[in-house]
Design an enzyme around this catalytic site. Sequence first.
Site, mmCIF file in Angstrom:
data_model
loop_
_atom_site.group_PDB
_atom_site.id
_atom_site.type_symbol
_atom_site.label_atom_id
_atom_site.label_comp_id
_atom_site.label_asym_id
_atom_site.label_seq_id
_atom_site.Cartn_x
_atom_site.Cartn_y
_atom_site.Cartn_z
ATOM 1 N N GLY A 140 0.879 -1.297 -0.080
ATOM 2 C CA GLY A 140 -0.074 0.110 -0.060
ATOM 3 C C GLY A 140 0.801 1.223 -0.178
ATOM 4 N N GLY A 144 -0.532 4.803 -0.815
ATOM 5 C CA GLY A 144 -1.486 5.396 0.188
ATOM 6 C C GLY A 144 -0.897 6.537 0.892
ATOM 7 N N ASP A 158 2.692 -1.703 -4.507
ATOM 8 C CA ASP A 158 1.394 -1.326 -4.529
ATOM 9 C C ASP A 158 0.651 -1.821 -5.744
ATOM 10 O OD1 ASP A 158 -0.120 1.417 -3.029
ATOM 11 O OD2 ASP A 158 -0.964 0.573 -4.776
ATOM 12 N N ILE A 159 -0.694 -1.789 -5.490
ATOM 13 C CA ILE A 159 -1.188 -2.538 -6.814
ATOM 14 C C ILE A 159 -1.266 -1.368 -8.016
ATOM 15 C CG2 ILE A 159 -3.602 -1.648 -5.883
ATOM 16 C CD1 ILE A 159 -4.718 -4.237 -6.969
ATOM 17 N N ASP A 204 -0.315 -7.129 -5.521
ATOM 18 C CA ASP A 204 -1.792 -7.077 -5.308
ATOM 19 C C ASP A 204 -1.805 -7.990 -4.117
ATOM 20 O OD1 ASP A 204 -4.371 -7.895 -4.766
ATOM 21 O OD2 ASP A 204 -4.710 -7.904 -7.082
ATOM 22 N N LYS A 241 -10.565 -4.610 11.206
ATOM 23 C CA LYS A 241 -9.562 -4.204 12.187
ATOM 24 C C LYS A 241 -9.338 -5.085 13.237
ATOM 25 C CE LYS A 241 -7.800 -1.006 9.168
ATOM 26 N NZ LYS A 241 -6.337 -1.287 8.758
ATOM 27 N N TYR A 256 -15.037 -1.967 7.980
ATOM 28 C CA TYR A 256 -13.778 -1.668 8.150
ATOM 29 C C TYR A 256 -13.281 -2.226 9.645
ATOM 30 C CZ TYR A 256 -9.766 1.722 8.822
ATOM 31 O OH TYR A 256 -8.615 2.508 9.077
#
Length: 318
Positions: free
Chosen positions: A8, A11, A34-35, A52, A145, A141
């Site tokens: 990521g 991000g 990252d993708i 990915d 988590k 979400y």
Amino acid sequence: MKRILVTGAAGQIGSELIPALRERFGDDAVVASDIRVPRDAAARDGSFEHVDCTHIREIDHAVRHHRIGTIYHLAALLSAVAEERPRVAWDVNMGGLYRVLEVARQHGCAVFFPSSIGAFGPTTPPVDTPQVTIQRPTTIYGITKVSGELLCDYYHARFGLDTRGLRLPGLISHTALPGGGTTDYAVEIFHHAIRYDRYTCFLRADTRLDMMYMADATRAMIEVMEADPARLADRNAYNLTAMSFAPAQLAEAIRAERPHFEIDYDVDPVRQAIADSWPQHIDDRAAREQWDWSPRYDLERMTREMLTALSAKARDRT
Ligand code: SER
């Protein structure tokens, strides 16, 4: 030399954690993945690997190829966008973490997992939220988590993996935009303050949440991975905060620097409901006691830095 892999990387956190890690450990020590292949040239400095996280082979390849010793697994959907696409959120947030842990188990890597204030829910004590308390989140979400925290605990207890995590608050930075979170207003407000001297906020004026300046957050992520494991009783995951404020207070702090700044409100019911289910202020004593966590930015200092940095960028553009 064992390297660090960051998933990521493009991000909000990744784009600042990578330079912080490279500064500390050297450019060669950090592999960004990252993708999406980052557009900005600076983000491509050093090594970049397309990963990915829903494909275990791609994670495995990156770990083998770059001889990775530690994985900062940041790839995930944020809270508001996860509510729009709950199945994708489960696949990416949970499926990605599971695959990262499996690869880490096979290669003996340490894993950092970013949990969140979103791991709490409406039945959690909202003020001075303890480290160990009720966690029954009502968002997909938050569910990923809490499950992630537990899965990291399991891999540590069952397989001896060095997993560590933080329950991060809303993160504020002038480098990358967050993209799809409930706390995004606290970043957007600064961009709008610089451009228009006004902002329409999607949360109610009195919605108090924990927040942190990104420089503190990246330092915390590095420090927790360097901490003495013998002291880490709550390794997955530590409550972490630096400040707690509502939009009205942030607007006041901006007005102290820019007297013409104005705020109004057009509440988004989805994000308001998410914010209302989260604590107002968490207690991060465990982090302070177990690995000497101490934030450096309060509301005033963060506000000054954000406005200074964004004004400089705006001047450079003109
Ligand atoms: N900043 C995140 C979000 O709003 C919370 O962890 O989704």
